[in-house]
Every structure is written in C-alpha cells, then in structure tokens.
Design an enzyme around this catalytic site. Structure first.
Site, PDB file in Angstrom:
ATOM      1  N   ASN A 153       0.924  -1.343   0.008  1.00 51.44           N
ATOM      2  CA  ASN A 153       0.115  -0.059  -0.075  1.00 51.44           C
ATOM      3  C   ASN A 153       0.933   1.262   0.021  1.00 51.44           C
ATOM      4  O   ASN A 153       2.049   1.365   0.212  1.00 51.44           O
ATOM      5  CB  ASN A 153      -0.912  -0.052   1.221  1.00 51.44           C
ATOM      6  CG  ASN A 153      -1.979  -0.909   1.179  1.00 51.44           C
ATOM      7  OD1 ASN A 153      -2.636  -0.934   0.043  1.00 51.44           O
ATOM      8  ND2 ASN A 153      -2.400  -1.565   2.371  1.00 51.44           N
ATOM      9  N   GLY A 163      -7.682  -5.770  -6.279  1.00 52.16           N
ATOM     10  CA  GLY A 163      -8.460  -5.924  -7.489  1.00 52.16           C
ATOM     11  C   GLY A 163      -8.177  -5.335  -8.498  1.00 52.16           C
ATOM     12  O   GLY A 163      -7.684  -5.660  -9.636  1.00 52.16           O
ATOM     13  N   ASN A 164      -7.946  -3.860  -8.422  1.00 49.56           N
ATOM     14  CA  ASN A 164      -7.635  -3.097  -9.477  1.00 49.56           C
ATOM     15  C   ASN A 164      -6.146  -3.627 -10.022  1.00 49.56           C
ATOM     16  O   ASN A 164      -5.692  -3.387 -10.908  1.00 49.56           O
ATOM     17  CB  ASN A 164      -7.766  -1.431  -9.127  1.00 49.56           C
ATOM     18  CG  ASN A 164      -9.209  -1.091  -8.978  1.00 49.56           C
ATOM     19  OD1 ASN A 164     -10.043  -1.532  -9.804  1.00 49.56           O
ATOM     20  ND2 ASN A 164      -9.562  -0.314  -8.176  1.00 49.56           N
ATOM     21  N   ASN A 287     -10.739  -2.000   5.165  1.00 53.98           N
ATOM     22  CA  ASN A 287     -10.901  -0.851   4.170  1.00 53.98           C
ATOM     23  C   ASN A 287     -12.590  -0.622   4.443  1.00 53.98           C
ATOM     24  O   ASN A 287     -13.317  -1.680   4.566  1.00 53.98           O
ATOM     25  CB  ASN A 287     -10.919  -1.730   2.726  1.00 53.98           C
ATOM     26  CG  ASN A 287      -9.557  -2.010   2.411  1.00 53.98           C
ATOM     27  OD1 ASN A 287      -8.672  -1.450   2.091  1.00 53.98           O
ATOM     28  ND2 ASN A 287      -9.175  -3.443   2.616  1.00 53.98           N
ATOM     29  N   GLU A 305      -9.658   3.207   2.094  1.00 54.17           N
ATOM     30  CA  GLU A 305      -8.760   2.080   1.989  1.00 54.17           C
ATOM     31  C   GLU A 305      -7.773   2.071   3.121  1.00 54.17           C
ATOM     32  O   GLU A 305      -6.995   3.068   3.433  1.00 54.17           O
ATOM     33  CB  GLU A 305      -7.766   1.965   0.580  1.00 54.17           C
ATOM     34  CG  GLU A 305      -8.757   1.605  -0.638  1.00 54.17           C
ATOM     35  CD  GLU A 305      -7.751   1.081  -1.578  1.00 54.17           C
ATOM     36  OE1 GLU A 305      -6.768   0.589  -1.410  1.00 54.17           O
ATOM     37  OE2 GLU A 305      -8.291   1.505  -2.634  1.00 54.17           O
ATOM     38  N   ARG A 306      -7.893   0.732   3.397  1.00 55.98           N
ATOM     39  CA  ARG A 306      -6.737   0.592   4.823  1.00 55.98           C
ATOM     40  C   ARG A 306      -5.213   0.916   4.056  1.00 55.98           C
ATOM     41  O   ARG A 306      -4.978   0.474   2.908  1.00 55.98           O
ATOM     42  CB  ARG A 306      -6.801  -0.819   5.047  1.00 55.98           C
ATOM     43  CG  ARG A 306      -5.671  -1.316   6.155  1.00 55.98           C
ATOM     44  CD  ARG A 306      -6.012  -2.676   6.346  1.00 55.98           C
ATOM     45  NE  ARG A 306      -5.816  -3.894   5.204  1.00 55.98           N
ATOM     46  CZ  ARG A 306      -5.562  -4.940   5.312  1.00 55.98           C
ATOM     47  NH1 ARG A 306      -5.661  -5.655   6.307  1.00 55.98           N
ATOM     48  NH2 ARG A 306      -5.244  -5.567   4.206  1.00 55.98           N
ATOM     49  N   CYS A 314     -11.803   0.752  -5.836  1.00 56.41           N
ATOM     50  CA  CYS A 314     -11.221  -0.372  -5.167  1.00 56.41           C
ATOM     51  C   CYS A 314     -11.865  -1.392  -5.772  1.00 56.41           C
ATOM     52  O   CYS A 314     -13.093  -1.549  -5.548  1.00 56.41           O
ATOM     53  CB  CYS A 314     -11.483  -0.300  -3.559  1.00 56.41           C
ATOM     54  SG  CYS A 314     -10.755  -1.580  -2.497  1.00 56.41           S
ATOM     55  N   THR A 316     -11.388  -4.994  -4.739  1.00 55.51           N
ATOM     56  CA  THR A 316     -11.863  -5.875  -3.720  1.00 55.51           C
ATOM     57  C   THR A 316     -13.063  -5.232  -3.194  1.00 55.51           C
ATOM     58  O   THR A 316     -14.136  -5.897  -2.699  1.00 55.51           O
ATOM     59  CB  THR A 316     -10.984  -6.179  -2.751  1.00 55.51           C
ATOM     60  OG1 THR A 316     -10.081  -5.073  -2.501  1.00 55.51           O
ATOM     61  CG2 THR A 316      -9.924  -6.992  -3.606  1.00 55.51           C
TER      62      THR A 316
HETATM   63  N1  LIG Z   1      -5.755  -1.011   0.796  1.00 55.68           N
HETATM   64  C1  LIG Z   1      -6.091  -2.597   0.543  1.00 55.68           C
HETATM   65  C2  LIG Z   1      -5.431  -3.177  -0.757  1.00 55.68           C
HETATM   66  C3  LIG Z   1      -5.574  -2.533  -2.057  1.00 55.68           C
HETATM   67  C4  LIG Z   1      -7.175  -2.737  -2.458  1.00 55.68           C
HETATM   68  C5  LIG Z   1      -7.378  -2.085  -3.743  1.00 55.68           C
HETATM   69  N2  LIG Z   1      -7.178  -0.874  -4.046  1.00 55.68           N
HETATM   70  C6  LIG Z   1      -8.428  -2.916  -4.478  1.00 55.68           C
HETATM   71  O1  LIG Z   1      -8.603  -2.415  -5.881  1.00 55.68           O
HETATM   72  O2  LIG Z   1      -8.795  -3.937  -4.281  1.00 55.68           O
HETATM   73  C7  LIG Z   1      -5.933  -3.393   1.654  1.00 55.68           C
HETATM   74  O3  LIG Z   1      -4.969  -2.824   2.700  1.00 55.68           O
HETATM   75  O4  LIG Z   1      -6.652  -4.078   1.990  1.00 55.68           O
END
Ligand SMILES: N[C@@H](CCC[C@H](N)C(=O)O)C(=O)O
Length: 373
Positions: A153, A163-164, A287, A305-306, A314, A316
């Site tokens: 991160n 996911g992205n 998140n 987001e975390r 995001c 996920t």
């Molecule tokens: N910040 C998230 C990880 C990244 C997630 C992302 N941007 C996505 O597209 O899924 C975490 O710490 O879980």
C-alpha cells in the site's frame, strides 16, 4: 444461500491518497497525514505493517499550521532522487484511477523496493505518486501459477489482495511479453489463486474467487457476516457488513436508524474513514465502502482504503459491496459499481459462489527511479 457455505474452504486470505500530503515510515508503525480535495479537513491514520522488512526509525511526520505544510528535512532528504544511486525501471498503470508503480521482479524472489522506499515513491509530492507498488514476482510453484503478485500500500503495509492492482498486473505482464489477448494468468497472492484474463477489448475480467463470510476469517469481531451490525463511529451509529475478499472490508449502506445513504459524496470520508479503518471490530484494520443504491443493478460507492486512504476506486471493495448488498437485499448478483474513477462490473455467481470483476487497466508512463538509501 451460497453465502452460507462460502469460504469455509478459503483459509484466511487475510492505505493513499491522490490527496495525500506526506507520510513517515517507521519500522513497525506508519503515520499518514491526508487531506481530501472534496473537503478541507485533514486526518491522520496509522497502521502496523505486515511486512517483515525494517529500516532505520524515522519519527518525522508532515505537520500543517494555518494552511502551511511543514515538511521535515528528513523526509525531503529521503524522498529526493539521487541518480548516483542504483536505479531501477518502473511502469505506471491505473485501473479507474487507482494507480500503481509496477516493477518487473520476475528474476528475483525478493522485491527490489523496500516497503519504506515504496511509501516514499508513492508520495504525490516527493515521489512518483501512486496508491501502491506492485511487483510481478516469479511463480512459487510453476505447476500451479504463472506469477506471484506482491503489493505494498502507499503507506508501505502489505495487503493480501488488490482487485484493481491485479488487473494492472495482468495487463503489465501481457504488455511486457506481448501476449495474445484472451490469455488467462494464474496469479498467486496472499489471498490464494486469482485468475485475470486480458480480453480482446482490452478490459480485464478477473475470477476473484469466493468471498469470506466467516467473521473470524475476515477478520472481524462483528457477530457474523450474514447480516449487518451496528457500529458507532464518531458518535454516529451505522449498520455495517463484514466481508472478506482476502483483505478485510466493512460495507456500509445505511445508518442504524434505517436511513439509507442518499449521497455518498456528501460524506466526510477523511473524518470518518480512519475511524472505521482502525475500529476495534476489525483487528487487522479494514477497508470501508460507503454505498448509495441507485437501483438493484447499480450503486455509487466511495472507499476509504486501509493503508492508502481515499482512493478513486477499489476492486476488492466493489466485490465486497455487491456481496453485502445481496446479503442485505439491496442489489442483484450482477451489479455495476460506480466509483469516483469509473464503473466496475461485478457478478457474484450463484452456481459456484465465485465473483467475476470486469474493468479497465491502462499503462500511463514508464521511467527510472533511484532505489534510495
Ligand atoms: N488497501 C487495500 C489493498 C488495495 C485494494 C485495492 N485498491 C483494490 O482495488 O482492491 C488493503 O490494505 O486491503
């Protein structure tokens, strides 16, 4: 419901900001000071990195005084590029404005960039600027996987999945190897096997696996994932669903009094986001997705987001949004999630409980950066 059976088999599969001002990195604790362009407030968030790497302790952090940004000399020195140092090539890719520094790490089992350096490179003023750094790593088992994805991160912490990011990774290796469109990649992640396919039209469709709906595996101390639970944040009561996509998600559609979110863009994310992120009911932090229902096949969602803060998208989080929405009866299994950076198509298949996410991934630029001290 398939959701009831979900993820018994899935073992526990486990922050940014384009508005971000700066951050400091320490061995175990990181602090990020963020401001959001959609509002004038600023906030701080901190996280413990799951990464085992360490660097010399730096206790500096950016401070703000009457609109003035005070950047400690230590950050200025560390973030500045010194091209007499060893440098590496990087590529920038983005998926709906969720942007990443991509590194071709397929020749080595160790990521070429440390988590601390990654955090500095992600800084929008003192670095390249990104929501995270993604490494295309060698396969841990060539009979099962083509590559492994490692991601940090923007605060240097290491999440289980992105996911992205996985769409960007698939497009990245396809571009590097000049692969034919239509190829599927078996990617090993901390969330298990994830399978992206770069389609003819350039969109990337990803088999994201099954959602985790066992609260302790999310991990969350909310009683269960089969319904929403009350969470108090800054004196306000919300109803939240815990959903795991390898990484933890807290999905919020309404207040505890039953009032649905009617304008996601009216929410003060920099204020409430960090409180959700560090809420005691999510021991590995979380998140958080805030969702406004347009109709059963379309929602508007904003995410905190975390480890990265307020991002434009995001993947996920979009998947978790649909899972929670189906559980709560707000949306259909096939639903478009409109994010600040654009739409993602999500389908939670009844037949095998798997989630398919489809969206774009595009290269933006490439360059060379110093590896740092
Ligand atoms: N910040 C998230 C990880 C990244 C997630 C992302 N941007 C996505 O597209 O899924 C975490 O710490 O879980």
């Amino acid at each position: 419901m398939a959701a009831n059976n979900a993820s018994a088999a899935a073992s526990k599969r486990g922050w940014y900001s384009h508005h971000q001002v700066a951050k400091s990195a320490r061995t175990t604790t990181r602090t990020a000071t963020t401001t959001c362009s959609s509002c004038s407030s600023s906030s701080s968030s901190s996280s413990s990195s799951s990464s085992s790497s360490s660097s010399s302790a730096t206790t500096t952090s950016v401070r703000r005084r009457r609109g003035e940004i005070i950047v400690p000399k230590a950050i200025q020195r560390k973030a500045g590029s010194n091209y007499s140092e060893t440098s590496i090539q990087f590529w920038k890719y983005q998926g709906l404005g969720n942007d990443f520094i991509l590194v071709d790490n397929r020749e080595s089992d160790a990521p070429k960039i440390s988590p601390e350096r990654a955090a500095l490179l992600c800084d929008r003023n003192f670095g390249i600027g990104a929501d995270g750094v993604i490494f295309a790593m060698p396969s841990p088992d060539p009979s099962k996987f083509d590559y492994k994805m490692t991601i940090y991160n923007s605060d240097g912490s290491e999440p289980e999945m992105c996911g992205n990011g996985i769409r960007c990774l698939a497009r990245f290796v396809a571009d590097l190897d000049k692969d034919q469109r239509g190829k599927k990649y078996n990617v090993s992640t901390l969330a298990g096997l994830i399978v992206p396919e770069v389609r003819e039209d350039g969109q990337v469709a990803v088999d994201m696996g099954t959602p985790i709906l066992n609260a302790s595996n999310v991990p969350s101390t909310l009683k269960d994932c089969e319904r929403s639970h009350e969470m108090t944040v800054d004196g306000e009561k919300w109803l939240a669903n815990a959903v795991g996509m390898g990484n933890p998600h807290c999905v919020v559609y309404k207040k505890a009094n039953g009032e649905m979110i009617s304008d996601v863009y009216g929410l003060d994310l920099p204020k409430i986001g960090p409180i959700f992120e560090k809420h005691e009911t999510f021991p590995a932090k979380t998140n958080t997705e805030f969702v406004q229902v347009v109709d059963k096949g379309r929602v508007k969602m904003r995410v905190w987001e975390r480890g990265a803060g307020c991002t434009l998208a995001c993947g996920t989080g979009a998947c978790a949004t649909v899972v929670a929405g189906v559980i709560e009866g707000h949306v259909d299994r096939k639903c478009v999630v409109e994010l600040p950076g654009g739409p993602l198509e999500i389908e939670w298949r009844e037949i095998d409980d798997k989630i398919i996410m489809t969206g774009p991934a595009e290269p933006t630029f490439e360059g060379t950066t110093a590896l740092g001290v």
